[in-house]
Design a protein around this motif. Structure first.
Motif, PDB file in Angstrom:
ATOM      1  N   ALA A   2     -15.119   1.712  -4.207  1.00 54.57           N
ATOM      2  CA  ALA A   2     -14.940   2.811  -5.146  1.00 54.57           C
ATOM      3  C   ALA A   2     -13.477   3.228  -5.250  1.00 54.57           C
ATOM      4  CB  ALA A   2     -15.808   3.998  -4.754  1.00 54.57           C
ATOM      5  N   ASP A   3     -12.697   3.030  -4.162  1.00 53.37           N
ATOM      6  CA  ASP A   3     -11.285   3.390  -4.196  1.00 53.37           C
ATOM      7  C   ASP A   3     -10.491   2.490  -5.127  1.00 53.37           C
ATOM      8  OD1 ASP A   3     -11.658   5.435  -2.394  1.00 53.37           O
ATOM      9  OD2 ASP A   3     -11.272   4.171  -0.657  1.00 53.37           O
ATOM     10  N   LEU A  37     -20.426  14.745  -8.969  1.00 51.93           N
ATOM     11  CA  LEU A  37     -20.720  13.768  -7.930  1.00 51.93           C
ATOM     12  C   LEU A  37     -19.430  13.163  -7.379  1.00 51.93           C
ATOM     13  CD1 LEU A  37     -23.844  11.903  -9.356  1.00 51.93           C
ATOM     14  CD2 LEU A  37     -23.747  13.917  -7.888  1.00 51.93           C
ATOM     15  N   TRP A  38     -18.459  12.913  -8.245  1.00 51.23           N
ATOM     16  CA  TRP A  38     -17.176  12.345  -7.822  1.00 51.23           C
ATOM     17  C   TRP A  38     -16.448  13.299  -6.868  1.00 51.23           C
ATOM     18  CZ3 TRP A  38     -12.010  13.652  -8.404  1.00 51.23           C
ATOM     19  CH2 TRP A  38     -11.105  12.649  -8.039  1.00 51.23           C
ATOM     20  N   ARG A  39     -16.660  14.580  -7.036  1.00 54.31           N
ATOM     21  CA  ARG A  39     -16.000  15.567  -6.164  1.00 54.31           C
ATOM     22  C   ARG A  39     -16.561  15.572  -4.746  1.00 54.31           C
ATOM     23  NH1 ARG A  39     -16.020  19.877 -10.967  1.00 54.31           N
ATOM     24  NH2 ARG A  39     -14.096  19.207 -11.955  1.00 54.31           N
ATOM     25  N   ASP A  40     -17.739  14.987  -4.565  1.00 50.22           N
ATOM     26  CA  ASP A  40     -18.362  14.875  -3.240  1.00 50.22           C
ATOM     27  C   ASP A  40     -17.807  13.614  -2.567  1.00 50.22           C
ATOM     28  OD1 ASP A  40     -20.158  13.988  -1.169  1.00 50.22           O
ATOM     29  OD2 ASP A  40     -21.708  15.285  -2.003  1.00 50.22           O
ATOM     30  N   ALA A  41     -17.038  13.786  -1.504  1.00 47.36           N
ATOM     31  CA  ALA A  41     -16.367  12.652  -0.845  1.00 47.36           C
ATOM     32  C   ALA A  41     -17.350  11.580  -0.397  1.00 47.36           C
ATOM     33  CB  ALA A  41     -15.538  13.147   0.338  1.00 47.36           C
ATOM     34  N   ARG A  42     -18.520  11.977   0.065  1.00 52.26           N
ATOM     35  CA  ARG A  42     -19.525  11.004   0.521  1.00 52.26           C
ATOM     36  C   ARG A  42     -19.991  10.128  -0.635  1.00 52.26           C
ATOM     37  NH1 ARG A  42     -24.991  10.646   0.452  1.00 52.26           N
ATOM     38  NH2 ARG A  42     -25.180  12.654  -0.570  1.00 52.26           N
ATOM     39  N   LEU A  43     -20.250  10.748  -1.789  1.00 51.35           N
ATOM     40  CA  LEU A  43     -20.706   9.984  -2.950  1.00 51.35           C
ATOM     41  C   LEU A  43     -19.564   9.197  -3.574  1.00 51.35           C
ATOM     42  CD1 LEU A  43     -23.141  12.574  -4.557  1.00 51.35           C
ATOM     43  CD2 LEU A  43     -23.722  10.559  -3.189  1.00 51.35           C
ATOM     44  N   ARG A  44     -18.376   9.785  -3.600  1.00 51.22           N
ATOM     45  CA  ARG A  44     -17.207   9.112  -4.172  1.00 51.22           C
ATOM     46  C   ARG A  44     -16.883   7.811  -3.439  1.00 51.22           C
ATOM     47  NH1 ARG A  44     -13.711  13.233  -4.055  1.00 51.22           N
ATOM     48  NH2 ARG A  44     -12.815  12.623  -2.071  1.00 51.22           N
ATOM     49  N   PRO A  48     -20.188   3.649  -8.196  1.00 52.22           N
ATOM     50  CA  PRO A  48     -20.778   4.666  -9.081  1.00 52.22           C
ATOM     51  C   PRO A  48     -22.299   4.599  -9.204  1.00 52.22           C
ATOM     52  CG  PRO A  48     -18.852   3.679 -10.107  1.00 52.22           C
ATOM     53  CD  PRO A  48     -19.113   2.919  -8.852  1.00 52.22           C
ATOM     54  N   ARG A  49     -22.828   3.405  -9.380  1.00 57.08           N
ATOM     55  CA  ARG A  49     -24.284   3.289  -9.535  1.00 57.08           C
ATOM     56  C   ARG A  49     -25.007   3.704  -8.250  1.00 57.08           C
ATOM     57  NH1 ARG A  49     -27.433  -1.025 -12.902  1.00 57.08           N
ATOM     58  NH2 ARG A  49     -29.541  -0.299 -12.484  1.00 57.08           N
ATOM     59  N   ALA A  50     -24.479   3.298  -7.109  1.00 59.86           N
ATOM     60  CA  ALA A  50     -25.079   3.670  -5.826  1.00 59.86           C
ATOM     61  C   ALA A  50     -25.013   5.176  -5.620  1.00 59.86           C
ATOM     62  CB  ALA A  50     -24.386   2.933  -4.689  1.00 59.86           C
ATOM     63  N   ALA A  51     -23.917   5.795  -6.034  1.00 60.47           N
ATOM     64  CA  ALA A  51     -23.789   7.252  -5.914  1.00 60.47           C
ATOM     65  C   ALA A  51     -24.835   7.947  -6.775  1.00 60.47           C
ATOM     66  CB  ALA A  51     -22.383   7.688  -6.320  1.00 60.47           C
ATOM     67  N   ALA A  52     -25.023   7.478  -8.001  1.00 63.52           N
ATOM     68  CA  ALA A  52     -26.030   8.069  -8.884  1.00 63.52           C
ATOM     69  C   ALA A  52     -27.417   7.915  -8.282  1.00 63.52           C
ATOM     70  CB  ALA A  52     -25.968   7.420 -10.265  1.00 63.52           C
ATOM     71  N   GLU A  53     -27.718   6.734  -7.755  1.00 64.41           N
ATOM     72  CA  GLU A  53     -29.030   6.487  -7.158  1.00 64.41           C
ATOM     73  C   GLU A  53     -29.239   7.350  -5.915  1.00 64.41           C
ATOM     74  OE1 GLU A  53     -29.201   2.263  -6.642  1.00 64.41           O
ATOM     75  OE2 GLU A  53     -29.443   1.918  -8.798  1.00 64.41           O
ATOM     76  N   ALA A  54     -28.200   7.511  -5.099  1.00 62.83           N
ATOM     77  CA  ALA A  54     -28.304   8.348  -3.900  1.00 62.83           C
ATOM     78  C   ALA A  54     -28.574   9.795  -4.290  1.00 62.83           C
ATOM     79  CB  ALA A  54     -27.020   8.242  -3.070  1.00 62.83           C
ATOM     80  N   TRP A  55     -27.884  10.267  -5.307  1.00 63.64           N
ATOM     81  CA  TRP A  55     -28.069  11.646  -5.744  1.00 63.64           C
ATOM     82  C   TRP A  55     -29.436  11.838  -6.391  1.00 63.64           C
ATOM     83  CZ3 TRP A  55     -28.534  14.193 -10.506  1.00 63.64           C
ATOM     84  CH2 TRP A  55     -28.405  15.585 -10.442  1.00 63.64           C
TER      85      TRP A  55
END
Length: 64
Positions: A2-3, A37-44, A48-55
């Protein structure tokens, strides 16, 4: 991983992943949610797709 992508691209990709689940929600609102979601360091730290699915995980689970 993601970085390696810019925040704008990450947010756009995350909003797109959210739209795949919530087709009736205004795309602008999904972009705002992806920004949150991007502001959450864990999700960031996730792609992106994994972050959306996790949330979405708790929302998408069906009650037993």
């Amino acid at each position: 991983m993601a970085d390696a992508i810019s925040p704008d691209i990450w947010i756009a990709a995350c909003a797109h992943a959210l739209q795949l689940r919530w087709r009736t929600v205004n795309p602008r609102e999904l972009e705002e949610m992806a920004t949150e979601l991007w502001r959450d360091a864990r999700l960031r730290a996730l792609p992106p797709r994994a972050a959306a699915e996790a949330w979405l995980g708790p929302v998408m689970e069906l009650p037993s």
